[in-house]
Motif scaffolding. Structure first.
Motif, PDB file in Angstrom:
ATOM      1  N   ASN A   1      -5.871  -1.093  -0.761  1.00  0.00           N
ATOM      2  CA  ASN A   1      -5.773  -2.407  -1.664  1.00  0.00           C
ATOM      3  C   ASN A   1      -5.449  -3.537  -0.669  1.00  0.00           C
ATOM      4  O   ASN A   1      -4.644  -3.548   0.181  1.00  0.00           O
ATOM      5  CB  ASN A   1      -4.594  -2.098  -2.698  1.00  0.00           C
ATOM      6  CG  ASN A   1      -5.166  -1.140  -3.730  1.00  0.00           C
ATOM      7  OD1 ASN A   1      -6.219  -0.795  -4.035  1.00  0.00           O
ATOM      8  ND2 ASN A   1      -4.010  -0.387  -4.190  1.00  0.00           N
ATOM      9  N   THR A   2      -5.863  -4.710  -1.114  1.00  0.00           N
ATOM     10  CA  THR A   2      -5.498  -5.908  -0.346  1.00  0.00           C
ATOM     11  C   THR A   2      -4.185  -6.504  -0.609  1.00  0.00           C
ATOM     12  O   THR A   2      -3.694  -7.257   0.360  1.00  0.00           O
ATOM     13  CB  THR A   2      -6.711  -6.996  -0.628  1.00  0.00           C
ATOM     14  OG1 THR A   2      -6.615  -7.209  -2.044  1.00  0.00           O
ATOM     15  CG2 THR A   2      -8.033  -6.485  -0.271  1.00  0.00           C
ATOM     16  N   ASP A   3      -3.449  -5.863  -1.562  1.00  0.00           N
ATOM     17  CA  ASP A   3      -2.276  -6.656  -1.887  1.00  0.00           C
ATOM     18  C   ASP A   3      -1.074  -5.720  -1.248  1.00  0.00           C
ATOM     19  O   ASP A   3       0.075  -5.939  -1.626  1.00  0.00           O
ATOM     20  CB  ASP A   3      -1.993  -6.628  -3.499  1.00  0.00           C
ATOM     21  CG  ASP A   3      -2.409  -5.402  -4.201  1.00  0.00           C
ATOM     22  OD1 ASP A   3      -2.252  -4.373  -3.394  1.00  0.00           O
ATOM     23  OD2 ASP A   3      -2.178  -5.406  -5.374  1.00  0.00           O
ATOM     24  N   GLY A   4      -1.615  -4.539  -0.541  1.00  0.00           N
ATOM     25  CA  GLY A   4      -0.502  -3.804   0.155  1.00  0.00           C
ATOM     26  C   GLY A   4       0.378  -2.783  -0.879  1.00  0.00           C
ATOM     27  O   GLY A   4       1.208  -2.281  -0.488  1.00  0.00           O
ATOM     28  N   SER A   5      -0.432  -2.490  -1.677  1.00  0.00           N
ATOM     29  CA  SER A   5       0.314  -1.677  -2.783  1.00  0.00           C
ATOM     30  C   SER A   5      -0.199  -0.016  -2.795  1.00  0.00           C
ATOM     31  O   SER A   5       0.368   0.724  -3.556  1.00  0.00           O
ATOM     32  CB  SER A   5      -0.180  -2.111  -4.182  1.00  0.00           C
ATOM     33  OG  SER A   5      -1.417  -2.042  -4.640  1.00  0.00           O
TER      34      SER A   5
END
Length: 227
Positions: A117-121
């Motif tokens: 995921n691009t949000d680091g999750s």
């Protein structure tokens, strides 16, 4: 014979496309019109243009073929050969070549792609038999994925991933699946993207990692946690 000054403007364009070049010819602060200005990109001739009433010569659509993404401090060159009335002059300016916007069915460019995921999750399970598919794409001026490693990666062939941080702490539940693909030692191009199978056995459970993919121009950072 009057002295001249040639002032070159910085230019920017997209890899695989074209760029517009401009230079201004003056003599004692006044514009000089009707003179031929020859342009180069990284030292290679790309054409000429005639100065207008403001002393400005503009070369449109100069090809960026063979020039990889990056910043070239003296990439644009221009010269005036001089004549019976005016002395010769020349100048340089910077050239910036960037990646294009991916179009059509291609994945978005310049970002990490699923399953990360691009949000680091993203949280992956620590498992000696699993790998994390690290995927990204970059595109040219036509919106097509770039398969040439020399245009995609800072170090040319095959690319590299740099670990930036390793932080111990609370890690959420596993929410992403790894694969059983063979671990990679370098990126390889698959269809419309670059991929590196990162082996999880080298990552400790209970830690969050931030990595960086070093591109020819710029970088992509991504974060994964292991549990």
């Amino acid at each position: 014979m009057s002295p001249t000054t040639l002032t070159v403007s910085p230019a920017s364009g997209t890899y695989g496309g074209t760029v517009n070049l401009s230079a201004t010819l003056t003599s004692s602060g006044s514009p000089v019109s009707g003179k031929t200005i020859n342009f180069t990109l990284n030292g290679n001739p790309v054409g000429s243009a005639i100065t207008n009433g403001s002393g400005v010569a503009t070369k449109t659509g100069a090809s960026l073929s063979g020039i990889y993404p990056g910043f070239y401090p003296s990439g644009v060159g221009a010269s005036f050969a001089g004549d019976s009335s005016y002395s010769p002059s020349s100048g340089i300016a910077s050239l910036t070549v960037v990646y294009g916007t991916c179009t059509g069915p291609n994945p978005p460019g310049g970002v990490i792609l699923p399953p990360i995921n691009t949000d680091g999750s993203s949280v992956f399970k620590s498992n000696n038999d699993r790998t994390i598919p690290v995927k990204f794409t970059v595109c040219d001026a036509n919106g097509n994925p770039i398969s040439d490693p020399n245009a995609a990666f800072l170090n040319g062939c095959c690319g590299s991933i740099t670990m930036l941080t390793r932080t111990r702490g609370t890690v959420d539940n596993v929410n992403a699946d790894g694969t059983t693909d063979i671990p990679d030692v370098a990126f390889h191009f698959v269809g419309d993207h670059w991929q590196f199978n990162l082996v999880t056995k080298n990552l400790d459970a209970g830690f969050t990692y931030t990595f960086q993919i070093n591109l020819k121009f710029g970088a992509i950072q991504f974060t994964v946690a292991v549990k």
